[in-house]
Design a protein around this motif. Structure first.
Motif, PDB file in Angstrom:
ATOM      1  N   GLY A   1      -1.374   0.138  -8.140  1.00  0.00           N
ATOM      2  CA  GLY A   1      -0.113   0.489  -7.486  1.00  0.00           C
ATOM      3  C   GLY A   1       0.658  -0.762  -7.117  1.00  0.00           C
ATOM      4  O   GLY A   1       0.168  -1.885  -7.296  1.00  0.00           O
ATOM      5  N   PRO A   2       1.860  -0.578  -6.579  1.00  0.00           N
ATOM      6  CA  PRO A   2       2.660  -1.754  -6.211  1.00  0.00           C
ATOM      7  C   PRO A   2       1.964  -2.536  -5.104  1.00  0.00           C
ATOM      8  O   PRO A   2       1.319  -1.947  -4.247  1.00  0.00           O
ATOM      9  CB  PRO A   2       3.968  -1.134  -5.677  1.00  0.00           C
ATOM     10  CG  PRO A   2       3.934   0.308  -6.043  1.00  0.00           C
ATOM     11  CD  PRO A   2       2.509   0.687  -6.244  1.00  0.00           C
ATOM     12  N   SER A   3       2.090  -3.839  -5.153  1.00  0.00           N
ATOM     13  CA  SER A   3       1.496  -4.643  -4.088  1.00  0.00           C
ATOM     14  C   SER A   3       2.521  -5.653  -3.610  1.00  0.00           C
ATOM     15  O   SER A   3       3.590  -5.801  -4.188  1.00  0.00           O
ATOM     16  CB  SER A   3       0.228  -5.336  -4.576  1.00  0.00           C
ATOM     17  OG  SER A   3       0.564  -6.333  -5.508  1.00  0.00           O
ATOM     18  N   ASP A   4       2.202  -6.347  -2.542  1.00  0.00           N
ATOM     19  CA  ASP A   4       3.055  -7.435  -2.086  1.00  0.00           C
ATOM     20  C   ASP A   4       2.165  -8.577  -1.647  1.00  0.00           C
ATOM     21  O   ASP A   4       0.976  -8.619  -2.002  1.00  0.00           O
ATOM     22  CB  ASP A   4       4.036  -6.962  -0.997  1.00  0.00           C
ATOM     23  CG  ASP A   4       3.334  -6.395   0.228  1.00  0.00           C
ATOM     24  OD1 ASP A   4       2.134  -6.681   0.420  1.00  0.00           O
ATOM     25  OD2 ASP A   4       3.981  -5.664   0.990  1.00  0.00           O
TER      26      ASP A   4
ATOM     27  N   GLY B   1      -2.813  -9.080  -1.308  1.00  0.00           N
ATOM     28  CA  GLY B   1      -2.319  -8.204  -2.369  1.00  0.00           C
ATOM     29  C   GLY B   1      -3.077  -6.891  -2.471  1.00  0.00           C
ATOM     30  O   GLY B   1      -2.906  -6.146  -3.435  1.00  0.00           O
ATOM     31  N   ARG B   2      -3.887  -6.571  -1.452  1.00  0.00           N
ATOM     32  CA  ARG B   2      -4.720  -5.365  -1.523  1.00  0.00           C
ATOM     33  C   ARG B   2      -4.255  -4.245  -0.600  1.00  0.00           C
ATOM     34  O   ARG B   2      -4.810  -3.141  -0.659  1.00  0.00           O
ATOM     35  CB  ARG B   2      -6.175  -5.720  -1.185  1.00  0.00           C
ATOM     36  CG  ARG B   2      -6.791  -6.582  -2.257  1.00  0.00           C
ATOM     37  CD  ARG B   2      -8.186  -7.055  -1.932  1.00  0.00           C
ATOM     38  NE  ARG B   2      -8.680  -7.868  -3.043  1.00  0.00           N
ATOM     39  CZ  ARG B   2      -9.811  -8.546  -3.030  1.00  0.00           C
ATOM     40  NH1 ARG B   2     -10.585  -8.500  -1.966  1.00  0.00           N
ATOM     41  NH2 ARG B   2     -10.179  -9.253  -4.083  1.00  0.00           N
ATOM     42  N   ALA B   3      -3.286  -4.511   0.249  1.00  0.00           N
ATOM     43  CA  ALA B   3      -2.818  -3.492   1.198  1.00  0.00           C
ATOM     44  C   ALA B   3      -1.360  -3.801   1.515  1.00  0.00           C
ATOM     45  O   ALA B   3      -1.069  -4.520   2.469  1.00  0.00           O
ATOM     46  CB  ALA B   3      -3.670  -3.497   2.464  1.00  0.00           C
ATOM     47  N   PRO B   4      -0.429  -3.255   0.722  1.00  0.00           N
ATOM     48  CA  PRO B   4       0.974  -3.605   0.911  1.00  0.00           C
ATOM     49  C   PRO B   4       1.553  -3.034   2.194  1.00  0.00           C
ATOM     50  O   PRO B   4       1.055  -2.043   2.733  1.00  0.00           O
ATOM     51  CB  PRO B   4       1.665  -2.990  -0.314  1.00  0.00           C
ATOM     52  CG  PRO B   4       0.762  -1.890  -0.758  1.00  0.00           C
ATOM     53  CD  PRO B   4      -0.628  -2.323  -0.398  1.00  0.00           C
ATOM     54  N   GLY B   5       2.626  -3.662   2.661  1.00  0.00           N
ATOM     55  CA  GLY B   5       3.339  -3.193   3.848  1.00  0.00           C
ATOM     56  C   GLY B   5       3.058  -4.075   5.051  1.00  0.00           C
ATOM     57  O   GLY B   5       1.991  -4.689   5.159  1.00  0.00           O
ATOM     58  N   PHE B   6       4.018  -4.091   5.952  1.00  0.00           N
ATOM     59  CA  PHE B   6       3.945  -4.893   7.173  1.00  0.00           C
ATOM     60  C   PHE B   6       2.660  -4.565   7.939  1.00  0.00           C
ATOM     61  O   PHE B   6       2.346  -3.398   8.168  1.00  0.00           O
ATOM     62  CB  PHE B   6       5.174  -4.560   8.025  1.00  0.00           C
ATOM     63  CG  PHE B   6       5.403  -5.484   9.181  1.00  0.00           C
ATOM     64  CD1 PHE B   6       5.992  -6.719   8.982  1.00  0.00           C
ATOM     65  CD2 PHE B   6       5.038  -5.109  10.454  1.00  0.00           C
ATOM     66  CE1 PHE B   6       6.217  -7.569  10.061  1.00  0.00           C
ATOM     67  CE2 PHE B   6       5.258  -5.955  11.535  1.00  0.00           C
ATOM     68  CZ  PHE B   6       5.842  -7.183  11.333  1.00  0.00           C
ATOM     69  N   GLU B   7       1.934  -5.595   8.350  1.00  0.00           N
ATOM     70  CA  GLU B   7       0.677  -5.390   9.047  1.00  0.00           C
ATOM     71  C   GLU B   7       0.891  -4.720  10.404  1.00  0.00           C
ATOM     72  O   GLU B   7       1.790  -5.095  11.143  1.00  0.00           O
ATOM     73  CB  GLU B   7      -0.045  -6.722   9.274  1.00  0.00           C
ATOM     74  CG  GLU B   7      -0.594  -7.361   8.007  1.00  0.00           C
ATOM     75  CD  GLU B   7       0.375  -8.368   7.388  1.00  0.00           C
ATOM     76  OE1 GLU B   7       1.564  -8.372   7.783  1.00  0.00           O
ATOM     77  OE2 GLU B   7      -0.057  -9.145   6.522  1.00  0.00           O
ATOM     78  N   ASN B   8       0.011  -3.782  10.705  1.00  0.00           N
ATOM     79  CA  ASN B   8       0.051  -3.072  11.992  1.00  0.00           C
ATOM     80  C   ASN B   8      -0.724  -3.902  13.006  1.00  0.00           C
ATOM     81  O   ASN B   8      -1.816  -3.546  13.449  1.00  0.00           O
ATOM     82  CB  ASN B   8      -0.583  -1.694  11.791  1.00  0.00           C
ATOM     83  CG  ASN B   8      -0.434  -0.803  12.997  1.00  0.00           C
ATOM     84  OD1 ASN B   8       0.099  -1.216  14.028  1.00  0.00           O
ATOM     85  ND2 ASN B   8      -0.898   0.415  12.867  1.00  0.00           N
ATOM     86  N   LEU B   9      -0.131  -5.039  13.384  1.00  0.00           N
ATOM     87  CA  LEU B   9      -0.897  -6.088  14.046  1.00  0.00           C
ATOM     88  C   LEU B   9      -1.480  -5.716  15.402  1.00  0.00           C
ATOM     89  O   LEU B   9      -2.690  -5.929  15.629  1.00  0.00           O
ATOM     90  CB  LEU B   9      -0.052  -7.357  14.138  1.00  0.00           C
ATOM     91  CG  LEU B   9      -0.796  -8.603  14.578  1.00  0.00           C
ATOM     92  CD1 LEU B   9      -2.043  -8.821  13.752  1.00  0.00           C
ATOM     93  CD2 LEU B   9       0.100  -9.803  14.464  1.00  0.00           C
ATOM     94  N   PRO B  10      -0.696  -5.153  16.333  1.00  0.00           N
ATOM     95  CA  PRO B  10      -1.331  -4.815  17.619  1.00  0.00           C
ATOM     96  C   PRO B  10      -2.542  -3.900  17.433  1.00  0.00           C
ATOM     97  O   PRO B  10      -3.580  -4.091  18.068  1.00  0.00           O
ATOM     98  CB  PRO B  10      -0.195  -4.133  18.393  1.00  0.00           C
ATOM     99  CG  PRO B  10       1.052  -4.738  17.834  1.00  0.00           C
ATOM    100  CD  PRO B  10       0.758  -4.920  16.362  1.00  0.00           C
TER     101      PRO B  10
END
Lengths: 461, 461
Positions: A219-222, A227-236
Motif C-alpha cells: 500500500g502507499p507509504s510515507d 515506511g511501515r506505518a503511514p500517517g502522522f504519528e499519534n505521539l501522545p
C-alpha cells in the motif's frame, strides 16, 4: 461496578493517563520538523520506541508504532507475504487466531494466495508437531498467537518458532493478549501487539520485524515509521502506551500471580455452583487473568444482559451475541459448547470481593435464564416405546435446539436415536458438544431437503 | 515562543483537551460491547460522528473515523478506484496534492493503473476547464484538495465538482487544510480531513463517502466503522476531534478575518523588508492563516535554523530541508523559486506582536545567511568582453548555483549567455525561477556528458 472484560479493552492505567497528559503539551508537533517543538516530539518518540522495544525484546529500529493492533497485524502479514513472494504464497495460521489475522488471510486468499489453518485440540492449543508439518515448501509466513484471546490458552510458541527456524519460515506472533504479562519466548521473526489491551490508550499498536526478515510494506507509504506505518504519528498516545507497558510489566509478576489464583477459584467453583457447565481452555498453560465457560441450555445474549443488570461486564462467544449469528470461530475450532458462553477477563486490581460477588450472583442468573427458556432440570422422563424420535427445532435459535434434545433424550430407549432438525448455525457445534458433555453418541449430520440440517444423537446411557 | 507551523500540526485546542480528558474515563471500552461501559462508549462515538458529519456537511452514516488524514486519503482513493474498476483505471489528480494523494497514485500506477496530473498555474491553482478536460472516458476518480498545504491557494473545487458531475466521475476532496475554516463548497463525492490540523488530537482522520458513490474498501476489514477503517476505535481522540471541530468552527469567521489581516500584512511587508523575495500563492483566494515566500540566495535549512534560534518555528519546501534533496513538488509544479523557502502558518490566537517580531527579525536573519554564503548584494560588475560564460557549480547545493549565476550575469553583455553546470535537483526549478524574477531569459537545459545538467540563461537586461 466490576468490569470483567479486560481482554477487550483495559481501563487506562494511571501511568498511561499521566504520560498522555504530559505529552499533550510536549508532543503535539510533527517529529519530522527541525524546530524546537519538532525536536521535542522526536525525543519523546525515540524514547517511547526504546522503552517499547526493550519490553518486546527487540532493537528500537526493528519496532514501529501503528494505529492499532489490528493494523499491525494487517501490515505485518501483508509485508511479510510480499517480502517472501518468490518463496511461495502459502500462509499458515492456527485456527484460533484473532479475527485480524484471519481477515488478512482471507484477503490473501482472495488475491490468489493459499491459507492453511492448523487445527487445535479441545483446550484450544495447536500441536507443535502438527504446526511443523504444515510448513511445507512454498510457505511464505506462519502466524501463531502467544495466547488465545477467548479462552486464554497459551500456544507452544517457542516450539513452533523452532520448527519455523528449521523450515526457514518467518513466524509472526500476535502477542496482543500477553505482552503486558511478559515478553514472548522463542525466536519469533515478527511480533504484533495492541496498547489498549495492557492499559495503554486506544490508537496504538506495535509491529516488530526482526532485522534480516524479508519485508515489503504494502500500500502507499510515507517517510514515517520506517515506511511501515503511514500517517502522522499519534505521539501522545504512543508515549502513554510505552510508559504504561513498562509500568504493567513492573507489576506483572505479582499481579499475575494474584489474578491467577482468582481465576483458579472461578475455574474450580463455577462447575460446583452451576450445573451443566463446561469450563474451556487449558487449566494451567493459560493467561493469568482469563477464564471462559459455557452453560448448557442458556441463551448467551440474555445471560450477558442479566449479568450486566447485576453490574458485571463480561463477554461471550455465543452466536446470539454476535452480529453474524455464528458462534465464535475459536469455540468452533475447539469443538466445545458455544451456548451460554461467558468470558471473564479480570483487569489488574480486580478484588477478591468482586470475584466472590460474581460467583454469588452467577448461579441465580443462570437458573433464571434456564427457567424462562424451559430448560430441562429434572431427571429424564420414562422411555418412549419407539426407538427413535424427531425434534423439529427449525426456526428456533440457540439454545432451544439443545434444550429440546435434552428434554426428549430420556424418551428413547438406550440404543435409540433422537434426530434434531435445526437451521441454527450454532447447533452444528453445540449438539456434538452436548453429546460429549452428557456421554451420548453423536452419530452425525445430514442436510435436510427443504432447508436446515438433521443432527442424529444415539442414547447410550 | 511563537509557533508558526499550524499547517503541519496545530497545538491542541482547549476544547479538545477537555473532551479527551473526559472521554479517557468514559470512552475507553469497546463500543461494540453490550454492557454499560460499551454502551457508554457507543453513545460517545455516535455523538462524535453526528457532530463531525454536521461540520462536514454529510449524513452520519456517510462518515467514518480513520487513524489519520493520510489513512483516510489512502482508504478513500483505493476504495473509490476499486468500486469503479469496471468504468476504468484512470485517476486524475492535481499536481499539487498532498503527498498522501500522490503516494496513493503511485501505488495505483505500480499496480497497472493510470494517473493523470493536472498542472497548476504560478499561483498554485488548477484551471477548472483543464481539470474538466482531463476527465476522459475511463476515469474512475478525480482528486482535488480544497486548498494547498504549502502555499495556501484555494482550488476551484465547486467548478471542478460540477465538471466531475457532468462527466459522472466521483470527486474526492482532501480538505485537510481547510475543514476547520468551513465546509467544502460544491458537490463532492468523497472528502477527507485530519483532526490535528484544526487543533484536534493526532490519531484521527475523517473519510466521508456520499451515499450512491460506488466504494469497495480494500485490504482486510472488520466490523468497525462500516467496514472502512479496521481496528479498535481511538474513541477519546475521536470525541476530542469532533468537539474541537465544532469549537474552531464557532470561532472560524472572526479568527479567520483576524489572521487574514495578519497574513496580508506579511505578504505586503516581506518584499519591502527583504530584497530579492518572491511571495508565492494566490493573494486573495487563499487560506486565511498561511503565507509562503522564497528568498533568493538563501539556504532554506540554515534559514529555518536561524529563525528557530530567534524563537520562530516555520516550515520550508526547499530541497535542503527535505530528506530527498528535491524541492517541494508543489513549488516545482508552480514553477516558482524554491530556495530560501519559508512557510508561515499561524495557529489560532497568534498575536499581532508575534507577527511584528517575526517581521523585525526576518531581514537580519536573511541578510546574515546571504552574507555567509557570499550572495551578490551590489550592482553587477562591468561586462566582460566575451559573449558567454560557463559557471561550474557541480557538487554544490542550493542556493549556491543561483548565487554564482547572479554574480556573473553582469559580466556578459546583453544578448550573451551564462551556462550553469549543476547536479543539484533544485537548480532545475530555481534557475528558471530566478530568470522570471530578474527579467532574464531562460534558454533551456541539456544533459551534460559525464553527469549534471547545463542550464543556459541569456542576459536581456
Amino acid at each position: 461496578m466490576p468490569y470483567f472484560d479486560a481482554a477487550s479493552a483495559a481501563p487506562l492505567h494511571p501511568v498511561a493517563r499521566q504520560a498522555l497528559l504530559a505529552s499533550l503539551d510536549e508532543g503535539w508537533a510533527d517529529p519530522a520538523r527541525l524546530y524546537r517543538e519538532g525536536r521535542r516530539a522526536r525525543l519523546l518518540l525515540d524514547a517511547a520506541r526504546e522503552a517499547a522495544a526493550e519490553a518486546v525484546g527487540c532493537r528500537p529500529d526493528e519496532l514501529v508504532f501503528t494505529p492499532s493492533g489490528t493494523r499491525a497485524v494487517h501490515a505485518g502479514i501483508s509485508g511479510a507475504l510480499a517480502g517472501r513472494r518468490r518463496v511461495g504464497d502459502r500462509l499458515v495460521v492456527s485456527a484460533v487466531e484473532h479475527s485480524s489475522v484471519l481477515h488478512a488471510g482471507e484477503t490473501h486468499a482472495a488475491a490468489g494466495g493459499t491459507v492453511t489453518e492448523v487445527p487445535v485440540d479441545r483446550s484450544g492449543a495447536v500441536d507443535a508437531d502438527a504446526f511443523a508439518a504444515a510448513l511445507v515448501p512454498g510457505t511464505a509466513l506462519a502466524c501463531l498467537q502467544s495466547a488465545n484471546h477467548e479462552v486464554g490458552t497459551e500456544q507452544p510458541v517457542a516450539e513452533v518458532a523452532e520448527a519455523c527456524r528449521a523450515a526457514e519460515v518467518p513466524l509472526l506472533v500476535d502477542a496482543a493478549q500477553s505482552l503486558g504479562w511478559g515478553p514472548v519466548a522463542g525466536g519469533w521473526s515478527l511480533l504484533t501487539a495492541s496498547a489498549h489491551k495492557w492499559g495503554g490508550p486506544a490508537g496504538v499498536g506495535l509491529l516488530a520485524v526482526r532485522k534480516g526478515v524479508r519485508f515489503a510494506p504494502q500500500g502507499p507509504s510515507d517517510e514515517r515509521e520506517s515506511g511501515r506505518a503511514p500517517g502522522f504519528e499519534n505521539l501522545p498516545a504512543i508515549v502513554a502506551a510505552a510508559a504504561s507497558l513498562r509500568a504493567v510489566r513492573a507489576e506483572a509478576e505479582a499481579e499475575g500471580a494474584r489474578l491467577r489464583a482468582l481465576v483458579d477459584g472461578i475455574r474450580a467453583r463455577v462447575p460446583q455452583l452451576v450445573p451443566d457447565v463446561e469450563v474451556v481452555g487449558d487449566a494451567v498453560r493459560r493467561l493469568p487473568h482469563l477464564v471462559t465457560f459455557s452453560c448448557l441450555y442458556v441463551d448467551g445474549e440474555t445471560l450477558l444482559h442479566e449479568l450486566d443488570r447485576e453490574g458485571f461486564s463480561v463477554s461471550s462467544g455465543s452466536s446470539c451475541t454476535s452480529s453474524t449469528l455464528t458462534p465464535s470461530h475459536v469455540l468452533r475450532a475447539m469443538g466445545v459448547l458455544s451456548e451460554g458462553n461467558v468470558r471473564v477477563s479480570l483487569p489488574a486490581g480486580t478484588s477478591e470481593e468482586d470475584v466472590d460477588r460474581f460467583l454469588a450472583v452467577l448461579p441465580g442468573v443462570v437458573a433464571g435464564v434456564r427457567e424462562r427458556l424451559g430448560a430441562p432440570v429434572s431427571a429424564p422422563s420414562a422411555p418412549a416405546p419407539s426407538g427413535s424420535l424427531v425434534v423439529d427445532s427449525l426456526g428456533k435459535r440457540c439454545p432451544i435446539p439443545v434444550i429440546e434434545l435434552a428434554k426428549v433424550i430420556g424418551e428413547v430407549p438406550v440404543g435409540g436415536t433422537v434426530t434434531v432438525l435445526s437451521d441454527d448455525e450454532a447447533a452444528r457445534l453445540d449438539i456434538p458438544a452436548w453429546c460429549e458433555m452428557r456421554g451420548q453418541e453423536y452419530v452425525g449430520e445430514s442436510p435436510r431437503p427443504g432447508g436446515g440440517t438433521a443432527y442424529v444423537v444415539r442414547r447410550v446411557s
